[in-house]
Scaffold this motif. Structure first.
Motif, short mmCIF file in Angstrom:
data_model
loop_
_atom_site.label_atom_id
_atom_site.label_comp_id
_atom_site.label_asym_id
_atom_site.label_seq_id
_atom_site.Cartn_x
_atom_site.Cartn_y
_atom_site.Cartn_z
N GLU A 572 43.59 30.53 45.76
CA GLU A 572 42.62 30.88 45.37
C GLU A 572 41.75 31.70 45.30
OE1 GLU A 572 39.23 28.90 43.96
OE2 GLU A 572 41.40 27.69 44.98
N SER A 573 42.13 32.69 45.52
CA SER A 573 41.48 34.79 45.89
C SER A 573 42.13 34.83 44.28
CB SER A 573 42.10 35.16 46.72
OG SER A 573 41.40 36.24 47.34
N GLN A 574 42.94 35.06 44.28
CA GLN A 574 43.91 35.61 43.52
C GLN A 574 43.47 34.76 42.09
OE1 GLN A 574 45.04 38.29 44.20
NE2 GLN A 574 47.40 37.92 44.21
N TYR A 575 43.38 33.16 42.10
CA TYR A 575 42.94 32.35 40.21
C TYR A 575 41.18 33.27 40.42
CZ TYR A 575 40.57 28.76 38.17
OH TYR A 575 39.87 27.73 37.23
N THR A 576 40.45 32.58 41.64
CA THR A 576 39.39 33.80 41.32
C THR A 576 38.96 35.10 40.85
OG1 THR A 576 38.12 32.44 42.61
CG2 THR A 576 37.37 34.95 42.03
N PHE A 577 40.39 35.78 41.37
CA PHE A 577 40.35 37.32 40.15
C PHE A 577 40.76 37.41 39.06
CE2 PHE A 577 43.80 40.89 40.06
CZ PHE A 577 43.31 41.84 39.63
N PHE A 578 41.27 36.11 38.80
CA PHE A 578 42.33 36.42 37.11
C PHE A 578 41.27 35.99 36.54
CE2 PHE A 578 46.93 35.30 38.97
CZ PHE A 578 47.14 36.49 38.39
N ARG A 579 40.89 35.12 37.13
CA ARG A 579 39.46 34.38 36.22
C ARG A 579 38.29 35.86 35.89
NH1 ARG A 579 37.95 28.71 36.19
NH2 ARG A 579 35.72 29.02 36.18
N SER A 580 38.43 36.10 36.50
CA SER A 580 36.14 37.41 36.95
C SER A 580 37.21 38.58 36.52
CB SER A 580 36.57 38.00 38.86
OG SER A 580 37.50 38.39 39.20
N GLU A 581 38.41 38.67 36.51
CA GLU A 581 38.92 40.41 35.87
C GLU A 581 38.98 40.36 34.46
OE1 GLU A 581 38.81 43.21 37.51
OE2 GLU A 581 37.50 42.51 38.72
N SER A 582 39.48 38.46 34.12
CA SER A 582 39.68 38.80 32.56
C SER A 582 38.74 38.45 31.71
CB SER A 582 40.69 37.51 32.42
OG SER A 582 40.16 36.48 32.81
N ALA A 583 37.69 38.29 32.23
CA ALA A 583 37.00 38.58 31.87
C ALA A 583 36.26 37.23 31.20
CB ALA A 583 36.12 39.67 30.13
N LEU A 584 36.67 36.17 31.30
CA LEU A 584 36.46 34.51 30.93
C LEU A 584 36.07 33.84 32.00
CD1 LEU A 584 40.40 34.09 29.48
CD2 LEU A 584 38.61 35.26 28.29
N GLU A 585 35.11 34.67 32.99
CA GLU A 585 34.62 33.53 34.12
C GLU A 585 33.82 32.62 33.20
OE1 GLU A 585 33.69 31.45 37.03
OE2 GLU A 585 35.17 33.12 36.85
N PRO A 586 32.27 33.30 31.90
CA PRO A 586 31.70 32.90 32.15
C PRO A 586 32.26 32.27 30.49
CG PRO A 586 31.28 34.75 31.81
CD PRO A 586 32.51 34.57 32.20
N LEU A 587 33.41 31.89 29.81
CA LEU A 587 33.77 30.79 28.83
C LEU A 587 34.34 30.04 29.78
CD1 LEU A 587 35.03 31.09 26.03
CD2 LEU A 587 36.66 31.89 26.52
N PHE A 588 35.36 30.36 30.66
CA PHE A 588 36.09 28.90 32.01
C PHE A 588 35.02 27.89 32.31
CE2 PHE A 588 39.77 31.28 32.39
CZ PHE A 588 40.21 30.96 31.71
N ALA A 589 34.15 28.38 32.84
CA ALA A 589 32.33 28.53 33.23
C ALA A 589 32.25 27.18 32.67
CB ALA A 589 31.80 29.18 33.62
#
Length: 708
Positions: A572-589
């Motif tokens: 879960e931590s690594q997954y959160t890292f991928f989402r946040s560091e890839s700048a795609l968190e807003p898009l995914f959300a």
């Protein structure tokens, strides 16, 4: 002899003339039959009426055949005359023979008359002689009868004395202390017991005086004999050498016989047990110190106290000596008490059935059954009880003075081994086994106490987490200590079914506190370092427990479950890292709640803030900047995880989840573009709408390749 048509010659008529044929053709004419019907018809009728089945007629024919007479007219005429002549000749011969018989009978009659006369003369003489000797015969017959009666009484008396009365020599051999206890003594004792038993037969008669007197005297002799045997056995026990394989057979025989008196037998056993207890105690003291009980030095003995270099060796040597002594004692007592089958058990059972208090007890209860093996175990236990007391004192001293945790557990395991061994040797109710159980419990208490003291001393170290998130030093030391304990336990004799349950308290004392300390330490650091640190600790513990899964399987499974839980947190931590560091968190959300199969959800895509052209361009640029070093950056997050394979597995699982989310975004963007094209064609608007995929061109395949 020629036979006629009926199979036999025709008989001549009364005039000797044989009848001819009735007619030339064999048939009679009616006129002739009418004229000569009287004689000829009668003849024919007589011939025809003759029964050829008659035995006399057949015999007559047989006689004629034997004579060889031919069937001619002459023969038929002379046959009657010849037969009559033969009969007359035969009668004459018979009369002549009867004349001779009459002469013989006359001579016999004369002889009988002479015999009758002689008989009468002899009868007269016999009668006269009988009259003169009758009184003498009667007196002689009376004397003979009296003689037979006296001889019978003498035989009965002799048999009675031989069977029911002991001779003076036999009584002396049975009761006098000066007489030896030898084969003659046991033979007389057996005879006395047989006499007492047979007296029950005498008591069945109306006059019971004789039976009571014999039984009373025999019982007195038997009581004196058993007292003599009791004193003799006690005397022999004082000098009996159990180490001698050829133990005196007389002693074994005496013990077998003495078992018929349970009270005397028990007193002998008590005396024997006291003597053997003192002997074994002195021998154990000599083995420990090299000095006898009197203080004399024995240079042939290597003292255990001087030879043993450490407490474990010291305790082991003492326990080995006790075990050897118990085994030797049991083997010797088996030869002494039960080598001859169950004779002692039979004797004791017979004696118990005859005891007065048992006869007065309730008949339904019956006498208790004697268990020879149990009695033997109890006797051996009593024999070694003195040495066991010394052992308990010495081992307690070793346990109390020991300050080493591992040594304390090894002592407990050693005591458990001998406790199991003694339970097989002496049974579950022996005093030695109880002493071993108490010592084992004391050693385990000492082990737990030392372990708790050790944990208390390490409480300061529980506050500092290593910078590299490796298992702390106190845990590594604890696992080394636990490994030594598990190797010790692995050699124990605990049953397979109970091994895991038996070892669980040891884990609770020697492992759980250290693992709890690691968990407390992890509370002072942030995630994901918390999970990495705990996984490292759990992996080290699992590695230590894995070789001993015969009794740690459940604990290893629990550790694996904990590792899986913390691994999930790392994913879960690594997954959160991928989402946040890839700048795609807003898009995914923004796109996560939408379904690419629903036109309504697809229609909403173009109007979302995160899907505006500037936002999409920024997201694509951020993704392009992130992807080249994404895997290396993610692995850097779990670099302190000591299991490289697990680190790769966690990162790959997080990357896969990231790719799944990206695939969802890609599908929604493609669906939104298709919907926009359809609306543009149907609306007649010639302006070309901007394509979302053109603004955000990355594909899931490219992401998977870059993150692999």
């Amino acid at each position: 002899m020629t036979s006629n048509g009926l199979g036999s010659p025709p008989l001549p008529g009364r005039d000797g003339i044989s009848p001819g044929p009735l007619s030339p053709t064999g048939t009679s004419s009616p006129s002739l039959g009418g004229r000569s019907s009287n004689p000829l018809s009668s003849k024919v009728t007589s011939v025809l009426s003759t029964s050829y089945a008659d035995s006399e007629f057949r015999e007559s024919l047989i006689l004629l055949d034997e004579r060889g007479i031919s069937n001619t007219a002459e023969t038929r005429r002379q046959l009657r005359l010849d037969v009559q002549r033969e009969v007359i000749d035969s009668n004459g011969k018979i009369i002549t023979e009867f004349g001779r018989v009459a002469d013989q009978l006359r001579r016999i009659g004369t002889t009988i008359d002479k015999l009758n006369k002689s008989y009468q003369d002899m009868r007269g003489h016999v009668t006269a002689a009988h009259k003169s000797t009758s009184s003498i015969l009667e007196e002689a017959s009376s004397l003979m009868t009296q003689r037979r009666n006296i001889e019978t009484k003498q035989q009965v008396l002799k048999a009675f004395r031989e069977h029911f009365v002991l001779s003076e020599d036999e009584v002396a051999s049975l009761t006098l202390v000066a007489e030896p206890v030898d084969d003659r003594f046991f033979a007389v004792l057996a005879k006395a017991k047989r006499i007492r038993k047979d007296c029950e037969f005498l008591l069945g008669f109306e006059n019971q005086t004789l039976g009571l007197e014999v039984m009373d005297q025999t019982s007195k002799n038997l009581n004196q004999a058993f007292q003599k045997l009791y004193r003799w056995v006690q005397k022999e026990f004082k000098t009996l050498n159990l180490e001698n394989p050829q133990i005196n057979s007389s002693v074994r025989r005496a013990i077998r016989v003495l078992a018929e008196r349970p009270s005397l037998f028990q007193n002998c056993l008590d005396f024997f047990a006291e003597a053997r207890e003192q002997i074994l105690s002195d021998a154990f003291y000599l083995a420990l110190t090299g000095d006898s009980a009197s203080g004399a030095k024995d240079n042939s003995v290597k003292p255990i106290e001087l030879v043993a270099h450490d407490p474990l060796r010291y305790a082991g040597d003492m326990l080995a000596w006790i075990h050897s002594a118990a085994v030797s004692e049991r083997e010797a007592l088996e030869i002494l008490f039960i080598s001859d089958g169950n004779e002692i058990a039979k004797g004791i059972q017979e004696g118990r059935e005859n005891e007065l208090w048992l006869l007065m007890a309730d008949e339904t209860d019956g006498p208790p059954e004697f268990d020879a093996v149990k009695a033997l175990n109890e006797l051996v236990d009593r024999d070694v009880s003195g040495a066991a007391r010394i052992l308990r004192q010495r081992v307690e001293q070793v346990i109390q003075t020991n300050e080493e945790t591992i040594l304390a557990y090894k002592l407990a395991n050693l005591l458990g081994f001998y406790r199991f061994t003694f339970s097989k040797l002496l049974g579950e109710e022996s005093g030695l086994l109880q002493a071993m159980g108490n010592l084992e419990s004391e050693a385990l208490r000492q082990f737990r106490s030392l372990m708790r003291d050790h944990i208390t001393a390490l409480e300061g170290e529980f506050q500092h987490t290593p910078s590299d998130l490796a298992p702390p030093e106190f845990l590594q030391d604890a696992l080394k200590q636990l490994t030594a304990i598990m190797k010790t336990y692995e050699t124990s004799l605990a049953s397979e079914g109970d091994r895991e349950a038996d070892f669980e308290p040891i884990l609770a004392e020697s492992f759980d506190p250290f693992l709890s300390g690691c968990e407390n330490m992890s509370k002072n650091i942030r995630a994901p370092s918390t999970s990495i640190f705990l996984i490292n600790c759990l992996l080290a513990a699992q590695s230590a427990l894995n070789p001993f899964q015969a009794f740690t399987r459940a604990r290893v499974e629990r550790l694996q479950t904990a590792i899986d839980e913390h691994g999930t947190k790392l994913i879960e931590s690594q997954y959160t890292f991928f989402r946040s560091e890839s700048a795609l968190e807003p898009l995914f959300a923004a796109l996560a709640p939408l379904d690419d199969g629903s036109k309504e959800d697809v229609a909403k895509v173009a109007g979302l803030d995160a899907l505006q052209p500037e936002s999409l361009v920024r997201a694509g640029q951020g993704l392009d900047d992130f992807l080249p070093s994404a895997v290396m950056d993610a692995m850097e997050n779990v670099k302190h995880l000591q299991d490289a394979a697990l680190a790769r597995e966690v990162t790959e699982e997080a990357a896969e989840r990231f790719c799944v989310d990206f695939e969802h975004v890609e599908e929604l963007l493609a669906a939104a573009d298709e919907l926009a094209e359809e609306e543009g064609r149907t609306g007649g608007d010639e302006r070309e709408p901007s394509s979302l995929r053109a603004l955000f061109p990355r594909t899931t395949g490219e992401i998977r390749v870059l993150l692999s």
